[in-house]
Design a protein around this motif. Structure first.
Motif, PDB file in Angstrom:
ATOM      1  N   ARG A 127      42.538  19.607  26.578  1.00  0.00           N
ATOM      2  CA  ARG A 127      42.431  18.174  26.838  1.00  0.00           C
ATOM      3  C   ARG A 127      42.891  17.433  25.583  1.00  0.00           C
ATOM      4  N   VAL A 128      43.943  16.655  25.726  1.00  0.00           N
ATOM      5  CA  VAL A 128      44.529  15.942  24.596  1.00  0.00           C
ATOM      6  C   VAL A 128      44.370  14.444  24.825  1.00  0.00           C
ATOM      7  N   ALA A 129      43.998  13.737  23.764  1.00  0.00           N
ATOM      8  CA  ALA A 129      43.964  12.272  23.786  1.00  0.00           C
ATOM      9  C   ALA A 129      44.894  11.776  22.689  1.00  0.00           C
ATOM     10  N   ALA A 130      45.744  10.820  23.001  1.00  0.00           N
ATOM     11  CA  ALA A 130      46.725  10.368  22.016  1.00  0.00           C
ATOM     12  C   ALA A 130      46.959   8.877  22.141  1.00  0.00           C
ATOM     13  N   SER A 131      47.199   8.244  21.002  1.00  0.00           N
ATOM     14  CA  SER A 131      47.581   6.837  21.017  1.00  0.00           C
ATOM     15  C   SER A 131      48.960   6.699  21.652  1.00  0.00           C
ATOM     16  N   MET A 132      49.268   5.489  22.072  1.00  0.00           N
ATOM     17  CA  MET A 132      50.386   5.284  22.988  1.00  0.00           C
ATOM     18  C   MET A 132      51.724   5.763  22.428  1.00  0.00           C
ATOM     19  N   THR A 133      52.026   5.422  21.180  1.00  0.00           N
ATOM     20  CA  THR A 133      53.331   5.793  20.628  1.00  0.00           C
ATOM     21  C   THR A 133      53.508   7.304  20.593  1.00  0.00           C
ATOM     22  N   ILE A 134      52.488   7.999  20.106  1.00  0.00           N
ATOM     23  CA  ILE A 134      52.577   9.466  20.033  1.00  0.00           C
ATOM     24  C   ILE A 134      52.646  10.055  21.436  1.00  0.00           C
ATOM     25  N   ALA A 135      51.838   9.526  22.356  1.00  0.00           N
ATOM     26  CA  ALA A 135      51.824  10.051  23.721  1.00  0.00           C
ATOM     27  C   ALA A 135      53.186   9.901  24.399  1.00  0.00           C
ATOM     28  N   GLU A 136      53.859   8.784  24.152  1.00  0.00           N
ATOM     29  CA  GLU A 136      55.118   8.513  24.846  1.00  0.00           C
ATOM     30  C   GLU A 136      56.328   9.148  24.181  1.00  0.00           C
ATOM     31  N   TYR A 137      56.322   9.229  22.839  1.00  0.00           N
ATOM     32  CA  TYR A 137      57.565   9.574  22.150  1.00  0.00           C
ATOM     33  C   TYR A 137      57.537  10.900  21.383  1.00  0.00           C
ATOM     34  N   LEU A 138      56.364  11.481  21.185  1.00  0.00           N
ATOM     35  CA  LEU A 138      56.296  12.738  20.442  1.00  0.00           C
ATOM     36  C   LEU A 138      55.651  13.868  21.233  1.00  0.00           C
ATOM     37  N   LEU A 139      54.573  13.571  21.927  1.00  0.00           N
ATOM     38  CA  LEU A 139      53.838  14.637  22.607  1.00  0.00           C
ATOM     39  C   LEU A 139      54.641  15.392  23.662  1.00  0.00           C
ATOM     40  N   PRO A 140      55.519  14.763  24.428  1.00  0.00           N
ATOM     41  CA  PRO A 140      56.228  15.540  25.454  1.00  0.00           C
ATOM     42  C   PRO A 140      56.932  16.777  24.903  1.00  0.00           C
ATOM     43  N   ARG A 141      57.631  16.663  23.779  1.00  0.00           N
ATOM     44  CA  ARG A 141      58.334  17.857  23.273  1.00  0.00           C
ATOM     45  C   ARG A 141      57.358  18.868  22.686  1.00  0.00           C
TER      46      ARG A 141
END
Length: 309
Positions: free
Chosen positions: A108-122
């Protein structure tokens, strides 16, 4: 109410599990040499371990002869006890493996918006290659919401952007990011020949993220010496909404450089330099204080190192 009986530590005379498993092998095979091979040690090492256990217990356990090894009466009794101890240890190990399997089956991961949208996918794609059987869920929110989910044990690992680690969490800096002031090409700031003065930025109503976001924290801190932020022109809860408002010409906006790469390249937005303030922030992985990430969370953390702008 009866006071609890204090726990008594194990005696130094209690043998370790390896020694007990060796004794059981000797009892089953009737040979110290065969028991040594089964347990993966040399015969001299097996003999030394049996002698050490005999000294530890203060009784002889094995009679050795050219025809093989035979348990003494004391050895037979100790072997019965050893069998129960080893069986309990095996049950303990099986239970621990089941717990690890349960932990490793989900992340279960929680991330702020910028990281969630632009870094976490890869990062998650890379984790999928390493752990194809781990089911991952992602909750995106501002940095305050990420901290709340971690402290409520609703997430195993979090990612935030901001000036400091939220209370109750430990962290590791995984990279850095810059905030940019951006406008639509038709805005007067887009045609400036000199950098924007921080005081002018502070008194200008901006399109902003909500209070609690890492972007807002950094901007608040940077402009505090200049009177602080003016009341927002618009206050929106997602990076996508902020970009859309800025592109439409609604007003200037402050966003992560990560978020506006495509818009800047396509000239849908223009970056406006600002003099005298440093709008740079750390990107952090976070988790509850005192509990280091383990299993899939540890693996994901290792995949994030070196993120920077």
């Amino acid at each position: 109410m009866t006071d609890p009986v204090p726990a008594v530590p194990l005696s130094h005379r209690v043998p370790d599990l390896g020694a007990l498993e060796l004794l059981l092998a000797v009892a089953r095979l009737g040979s110290l040499g065969r028991a040594a091979r089964e347990t993966g040690i040399s015969q001299p090492a097996a003999s030394s371990r049996i002698r050490s256990m005999e000294r530890q217990l203060g009784v002889a356990l094995v009679d050795r002869s050219p025809r093989g090894s035979r348990l003494t009466d004391a050895g037979t009794l100790v072997t019965d006890w050893a069998r129960r101890v080893v069986e309990a240890a095996e049950a303990f190990d099986a239970g621990a493996q089941a717990l690890r399997g349960r932990r490793d089956s989900r992340l279960r991961v929680a991330a702020s918006m910028t990281i969630a949208e632009y870094l976490l996918p890869r990062w998650l794609i890379a984790l999928r290659r390493e752990r194809p059987d781990t089911a991952v869920s992602l909750h995106a929110g501002n940095s305050l919401a990420v901290a709340e989910r971690l402290l409520a044990h609703e997430a195993d690992l979090g990612f935030v952007e901001g000036l400091a680690t939220p209370d109750g969490l430990d962290s590791a800096v995984i990279g850095h990011d810059r905030l940019l002031v951006v406008t639509a090409p038709g805005h007067p700031w887009a045609h400036r020949r000199t950098p924007l003065d921080p005081a002018e930025l502070a008194r200008t109503p901006l399109i902003l993220r909500e209070t609690g976001s890492g972007t807002r924290q950094v901007l608040d801190a940077g402009l505090t010496p200049y009177g602080g932020l003016a009341d927002p022109l618009l206050e929106l809860a997602s990076t996508t909404a902020l970009k859309a408002a800025a592109v439409s010409g609604a007003g200037p906006c402050v966003l992560s450089e990560l978020a506006v790469v495509d818009e800047l390249a396509a000239h849908r937005l223009v970056s406006v330099p600002v003099a005298g303030i440093r709008l740079r922030r750390d990107l952090r992985a976070v988790w509850p204080t005192g509990s280091r990430p383990a299993g899939p969370a540890r693996d994901l953390l290792s995949l994030t190192r070196g993120t920077s702008r």
